[in-house]
Design a protein around this motif. Structure first.
Motif, PDB file in Angstrom:
ATOM      1  N   GLN A   1       0.832  -1.210   0.000  1.00 59.91           N
ATOM      2  CA  GLN A   1       0.000   0.000   0.000  1.00 59.91           C
ATOM      3  C   GLN A   1       0.869   1.263   0.000  1.00 59.91           C
ATOM      4  O   GLN A   1       0.543   2.252  -0.667  1.00 59.91           O
ATOM      5  CB  GLN A   1      -0.912  -0.010   1.238  1.00 59.91           C
ATOM      6  N   ALA A   2       1.955   1.205   0.740  1.00 60.10           N
ATOM      7  CA  ALA A   2       2.870   2.364   0.779  1.00 60.10           C
ATOM      8  C   ALA A   2       3.423   2.653  -0.612  1.00 60.10           C
ATOM      9  O   ALA A   2       3.515   3.820  -1.037  1.00 60.10           O
ATOM     10  CB  ALA A   2       4.006   2.091   1.765  1.00 60.10           C
TER      11      ALA A   2
ATOM     12  N   ALA B   1       2.020   1.964  -3.440  1.00 59.58           N
ATOM     13  CA  ALA B   1       0.938   2.534  -4.251  1.00 59.58           C
ATOM     14  C   ALA B   1       0.716   4.011  -3.922  1.00 59.58           C
ATOM     15  O   ALA B   1       0.542   4.842  -4.829  1.00 59.58           O
ATOM     16  CB  ALA B   1      -0.347   1.742  -4.026  1.00 59.58           C
ATOM     17  N   HIS B   2       0.725   4.355  -2.643  1.00 63.77           N
ATOM     18  CA  HIS B   2       0.527   5.762  -2.268  1.00 63.77           C
ATOM     19  C   HIS B   2       1.712   6.638  -2.680  1.00 63.77           C
ATOM     20  O   HIS B   2       1.570   7.853  -2.855  1.00 63.77           O
ATOM     21  CB  HIS B   2       0.325   5.872  -0.748  1.00 63.77           C
ATOM     22  N   ALA B   3       2.884   6.048  -2.832  1.00 65.85           N
ATOM     23  CA  ALA B   3       4.071   6.833  -3.184  1.00 65.85           C
ATOM     24  C   ALA B   3       4.080   7.278  -4.636  1.00 65.85           C
ATOM     25  O   ALA B   3       4.789   8.227  -4.987  1.00 65.85           O
ATOM     26  CB  ALA B   3       5.333   6.004  -2.898  1.00 65.85           C
ATOM     27  N   LEU B   4       3.321   6.585  -5.497  1.00 62.94           N
ATOM     28  CA  LEU B   4       3.403   6.829  -6.942  1.00 62.94           C
ATOM     29  C   LEU B   4       2.455   7.940  -7.380  1.00 62.94           C
ATOM     30  O   LEU B   4       1.240   7.863  -7.136  1.00 62.94           O
ATOM     31  CB  LEU B   4       3.077   5.537  -7.702  1.00 62.94           C
ATOM     32  N   ASP B   5       3.019   8.946  -8.025  1.00 60.16           N
ATOM     33  CA  ASP B   5       2.217  10.049  -8.564  1.00 60.16           C
ATOM     34  C   ASP B   5       1.796   9.666  -9.988  1.00 60.16           C
ATOM     35  O   ASP B   5       2.401  10.094 -10.980  1.00 60.16           O
ATOM     36  CB  ASP B   5       3.037  11.338  -8.560  1.00 60.16           C
ATOM     37  N   ARG B   6       0.743   8.853 -10.054  1.00 61.67           N
ATOM     38  CA  ARG B   6       0.325   8.328 -11.351  1.00 61.67           C
ATOM     39  C   ARG B   6      -0.318   9.403 -12.235  1.00 61.67           C
ATOM     40  O   ARG B   6      -0.237   9.334 -13.458  1.00 61.67           O
ATOM     41  CB  ARG B   6      -0.613   7.131 -11.139  1.00 61.67           C
ATOM     42  N   GLU B   7      -0.964  10.372 -11.610  1.00 61.13           N
ATOM     43  CA  GLU B   7      -1.541  11.471 -12.414  1.00 61.13           C
ATOM     44  C   GLU B   7      -0.437  12.200 -13.172  1.00 61.13           C
ATOM     45  O   GLU B   7      -0.579  12.508 -14.353  1.00 61.13           O
ATOM     46  CB  GLU B   7      -2.286  12.441 -11.489  1.00 61.13           C
ATOM     47  N   SER B   8       0.659  12.468 -12.483  1.00 60.93           N
ATOM     48  CA  SER B   8       1.772  13.149 -13.137  1.00 60.93           C
ATOM     49  C   SER B   8       2.387  12.273 -14.217  1.00 60.93           C
ATOM     50  O   SER B   8       2.731  12.747 -15.307  1.00 60.93           O
ATOM     51  CB  SER B   8       2.826  13.514 -12.079  1.00 60.93           C
ATOM     52  N   MET B   9       2.525  10.984 -13.918  1.00 58.85           N
ATOM     53  CA  MET B   9       3.099  10.068 -14.910  1.00 58.85           C
ATOM     54  C   MET B   9       2.251  10.049 -16.180  1.00 58.85           C
ATOM     55  O   MET B   9       2.777  10.117 -17.300  1.00 58.85           O
ATOM     56  CB  MET B   9       3.193   8.655 -14.320  1.00 58.85           C
ATOM     57  N   VAL B  10       0.942   9.944 -16.009  1.00 58.83           N
ATOM     58  CA  VAL B  10       0.051   9.908 -17.170  1.00 58.83           C
ATOM     59  C   VAL B  10       0.137  11.224 -17.943  1.00 58.83           C
ATOM     60  O   VAL B  10       0.207  11.244 -19.179  1.00 58.83           O
ATOM     61  CB  VAL B  10      -1.397   9.631 -16.711  1.00 58.83           C
TER      62      VAL B  10
ATOM     63  N   PRO C   1       2.400  10.860  -0.291  1.00 55.94           N
ATOM     64  CA  PRO C   1       3.722  10.472   0.215  1.00 55.94           C
ATOM     65  C   PRO C   1       3.769  10.355   1.731  1.00 55.94           C
ATOM     66  O   PRO C   1       4.466   9.474   2.259  1.00 55.94           O
ATOM     67  CB  PRO C   1       4.627  11.599  -0.287  1.00 55.94           C
ATOM     68  N   GLU C   2       3.043  11.222   2.440  1.00 50.16           N
ATOM     69  CA  GLU C   2       3.054  11.139   3.905  1.00 50.16           C
ATOM     70  C   GLU C   2       2.454   9.815   4.366  1.00 50.16           C
ATOM     71  O   GLU C   2       2.963   9.176   5.295  1.00 50.16           O
ATOM     72  CB  GLU C   2       2.282  12.316   4.499  1.00 50.16           C
ATOM     73  N   ARG C   3       1.348   9.414   3.755  1.00 50.32           N
ATOM     74  CA  ARG C   3       0.725   8.133   4.094  1.00 50.32           C
ATOM     75  C   ARG C   3       1.677   6.975   3.769  1.00 50.32           C
ATOM     76  O   ARG C   3       1.776   6.007   4.521  1.00 50.32           O
ATOM     77  CB  ARG C   3      -0.582   7.972   3.313  1.00 50.32           C
ATOM     78  N   ALA C   4       2.401   7.093   2.665  1.00 52.40           N
ATOM     79  CA  ALA C   4       3.358   6.051   2.290  1.00 52.40           C
ATOM     80  C   ALA C   4       4.451   5.913   3.352  1.00 52.40           C
ATOM     81  O   ALA C   4       4.785   4.787   3.776  1.00 52.40           O
ATOM     82  CB  ALA C   4       3.972   6.377   0.931  1.00 52.40           C
ATOM     83  N   ARG C   5       4.992   7.040   3.789  1.00 46.65           N
ATOM     84  CA  ARG C   5       6.051   6.978   4.813  1.00 46.65           C
ATOM     85  C   ARG C   5       5.500   6.375   6.107  1.00 46.65           C
ATOM     86  O   ARG C   5       6.188   5.580   6.778  1.00 46.65           O
ATOM     87  CB  ARG C   5       6.603   8.383   5.072  1.00 46.65           C
ATOM     88  N   ALA C   6       4.267   6.734   6.482  1.00 46.08           N
ATOM     89  CA  ALA C   6       3.679   6.213   7.717  1.00 46.08           C
ATOM     90  C   ALA C   6       3.482   4.696   7.636  1.00 46.08           C
ATOM     91  O   ALA C   6       3.763   3.964   8.600  1.00 46.08           O
ATOM     92  CB  ALA C   6       2.350   6.916   7.980  1.00 46.08           C
ATOM     93  N   LEU C   7       3.021   4.223   6.493  1.00 47.36           N
ATOM     94  CA  LEU C   7       2.809   2.776   6.333  1.00 47.36           C
ATOM     95  C   LEU C   7       4.139   2.018   6.380  1.00 47.36           C
ATOM     96  O   LEU C   7       4.224   0.927   6.970  1.00 47.36           O
ATOM     97  CB  LEU C   7       2.086   2.507   5.010  1.00 47.36           C
ATOM     98  N   LEU C   8       5.161   2.569   5.754  1.00 52.07           N
ATOM     99  CA  LEU C   8       6.471   1.920   5.798  1.00 52.07           C
ATOM    100  C   LEU C   8       6.985   1.858   7.239  1.00 52.07           C
ATOM    101  O   LEU C   8       7.562   0.839   7.661  1.00 52.07           O
ATOM    102  CB  LEU C   8       7.460   2.686   4.912  1.00 52.07           C
ATOM    103  N   ALA C   9       6.759   2.936   7.991  1.00 55.63           N
ATOM    104  CA  ALA C   9       7.208   2.944   9.390  1.00 55.63           C
ATOM    105  C   ALA C   9       6.444   1.906  10.211  1.00 55.63           C
ATOM    106  O   ALA C   9       7.033   1.163  11.021  1.00 55.63           O
ATOM    107  CB  ALA C   9       7.020   4.338   9.977  1.00 55.63           C
ATOM    108  N   GLU C  10       5.124   1.833  10.010  1.00 54.40           N
ATOM    109  CA  GLU C  10       4.314   0.839  10.725  1.00 54.40           C
ATOM    110  C   GLU C  10       4.788  -0.575  10.438  1.00 54.40           C
ATOM    111  O   GLU C  10       4.770  -1.446  11.305  1.00 54.40           O
ATOM    112  CB  GLU C  10       2.840   0.956  10.311  1.00 54.40           C
TER     113      GLU C  10
END
Length: 559
Positions: A335-336, A338-347, A380-389
């Protein structure tokens, strides 16, 4: 593996069919060009092909360049309406399943002959089904990829990974009726009956030229005289020659075709592997068109007067996550990512106009797409939190991406990798880049050996069914995603249940549920769907872009 806007036809119903599909992709085009417009008859078209066909027997085909040629030579029982994924009659004018989906009755078109002059009838249909079921060697069985994926096994399984066969028998009670019996229902039918691999060949030609003969030497396969010199179908073009020295395949119009005859006298495919070389040949006027122009070239090609025809979206690009790495077995880590990827920007920055962010592993034009699945936001903040958990704040991953290739869903793999890798670094993940040539080991690394942690890959649909996408990705344990049983039984079982569910709505509902479970477990991250293009010169009329890359040249005319 494989957005101009796509279109969902509100009237996507094959009128006389007992089972129809709920949604169809449809191309944007001028209705006046659907059947080739008012183009002239005669002439020759030269099309730049990206690769050489493996053979001309579609049973043993698994790549687009082989299918491109075979589609002009052969017909299937059911086919896809030009420019859509909607089913329409082919060699069968009607098809009806039994109540439990284990028997299909085909009413066959009359007055059809193969290119060798022999008649098409129910006995010919059963001959083909029985030929597929009774392939006599392990080499032949290993090359019938699409047949195996649909029908599972053979009368005599000669390879290690075959399963109990779906096919049971075929009966021909009269010349215009063929009855195909299955050992169990398969929800992919009737759509999958339109696959080019299930084209109907002339029984006489197959027997005369040893059609079933396939030999293996190391990793190479050799095919019969039927497959290399005498392919014989009922299609709008007949095979004339394959000049291997000059890499040209020549087809000529079949004047005895059962439908509207082709407009072209002659259709030539020139094999030009390099995309830039194909573009230069088009600009020089030595070819009339080619496939998959780089989206970066679309504006200049249009400005120069060429026609860039854009297919509807029918593909998926995804980031695979391999749970062979223990750190990636924790869903919070996935999940982290997935939350880390800026897919809108990539597209927005990497893909052509019309590309869209994907919410699941099928595009929304496919039956079984689940509209209730919410997109995973860039956070990105949610991604960092999930990785820490998960105790993975210092995670290091080997990220594989292909080189020397451009795919319909992935026009520039290096640029896409670069953007996504930077996203991952921004949340504290150390990325080890691993670039591998597409034809030099990439697919073996990620799909056979499973040595990667992350990888880029995708898929273009063959027909309108979610199983054509997610069954191949997640239908069984395998090295690409590191799925195992019983850990991933929820995913595998939900796909098996959907595959065996018959009835249009029940089948689609079962796949919607499977898509929900997949996105909860997140074995990868669906990234985007893109609109691949095809380009022809001015004066080429009637080429209808297909969401399935199923272009038929019988409607094409040249000035």
């Amino acid at each position: 593996m494989r957005s101009a806007a796509r279109r969902i036809s509100a009237a996507c119903v094959a009128g006389a069919l007992a089972i129809t599909l709920a949604a169809c992709a449809e191309s944007q085009r001028d209705p006046g060009t659907e059947q080739g417009g008012a183009g002239t008859t005669g002439g020759t078209m030269v099309f730049g092909a990206a690769g050489a066909p493996r053979s001309f027997d579609p049973l043993f085909a698994q790549d687009g360049e082989t299918f491109r040629v075979s589609r002009q030579i052969y017909d299937t029982l059911i086919t896809y309406k030009h420019g859509t994924s909607e089913l329409t009659p082919g060699l069968a004018t009607a098809w009806t399943p039994s109540a439990d989906g284990t028997e299909w009755t085909f009413t066959l078109r009359e007055g059809v002959t193969f290119h060798d002059g022999t008649p098409f009838n129910a006995e010919a249909v059963c001959f083909n089904f029985n030929r597929w079921f009774n392939l006599p060697s392990a080499a032949a069985q290993s090359q019938a990829i699409y047949y195996y994926e649909l029908f599972g096994g053979y009368a005599n399984n000669l390879t290690d990974d075959t399963t109990d066969p779906v096919y049971n028998s075929c009966q021909a009670p009269n010349p215009t009726t063929a009855v195909v019996k299955l050992n169990r229902a398969k929800g992919a039918f009737p759509a999958a009956f339109g696959l080019t691999s299930l084209s109907i060949s002339s029984p006489a030609a197959l027997q005369q030229y040893n059609g079933d003969e396939v030999t293996q030497s190391g990793e190479s396969f050799a095919y019969s005289a039927y497959a290399t010199e005498h392919p014989t179908g009922t299609g709008p073009f007949r095979f004339e020659s394959y000049d291997r020295t000059n890499q040209t395949i020549t087809l000529v119009r079949n004047d005895q075709y059962w439908g509207e005859p082709a407009k072209l006298d002659r259709l030539i495919f020139r094999v030009i592997p390099d995309e830039n070389a194909r573009k230069q040949e088009l600009q020089a006027g030595t070819i009339d068109g080619f496939d998959y122009p780089s989206s970066a070239d679309w504006p200049s090609l249009k400005e120069a007067g060429f026609q860039v025809l854009v297919r509807p979206v029918f593909n998926i690009l995804y980031l695979g996550i391999n749970q062979k790495n223990p750190a990636l077995q924790d869903v919070r880590v996935r999940q982290a990512i997935a939350h880390a990827l800026d897919r809108e920007s990539m597209v927005r920055n990497q893909l052509p106009e019309g590309a869209v962010v994907a919410t699941q592993f099928v595009p929304d034009t496919v039956s079984g797409y689940n509209p209730d699945i919410a997109p995973i936001p860039y956070d990105p903040e949610r991604a960092r939190a999930l990785l820490a958990e998960a105790g993975q704040s210092n995670l290091t991953l080997n990220f594989y991406y292909p080189t020397e290739v451009s795919r319909p869903y992935m026009p520039n793999p290096t640029n896409i990798f670069t953007a996504l890798a930077e996203n991952l670094r921004q949340v504290g993940i150390t990325v080890n880049p691993v670039a591998r040539p597409w034809n030099g080991g990439y697919l073996d690394d990620v799909q056979v050996n499973g040595v990667q942690d992350l990888h880029l890959l995708g898929w273009t649909g063959d027909y309108n069914d979610a199983g054509n996408f997610i069954e191949g990705f997640f239908g069984s344990p395998g090295p690409e995603f590191g799925l195992t049983l019983p850990k991933d039984a929820a995913i595998v079982d939900s796909i098996a249940k959907a595959d065996a569910t018959v009835g249009e709505e029940a089948h689609a509902a079962a796949y919607r549920d499977a898509n929900r479970i997949i996105m909860e477990q997140l074995p990868g991250v669906p990234l985007s769907s893109s609109p691949p293009g095809i380009v022809v010169r001015q004066g080429v009329n009637g080429l209808i872009p297909s969401p399935l890359t199923d272009e038929r040249f019988l409607t094409v005319s040249v000035d």
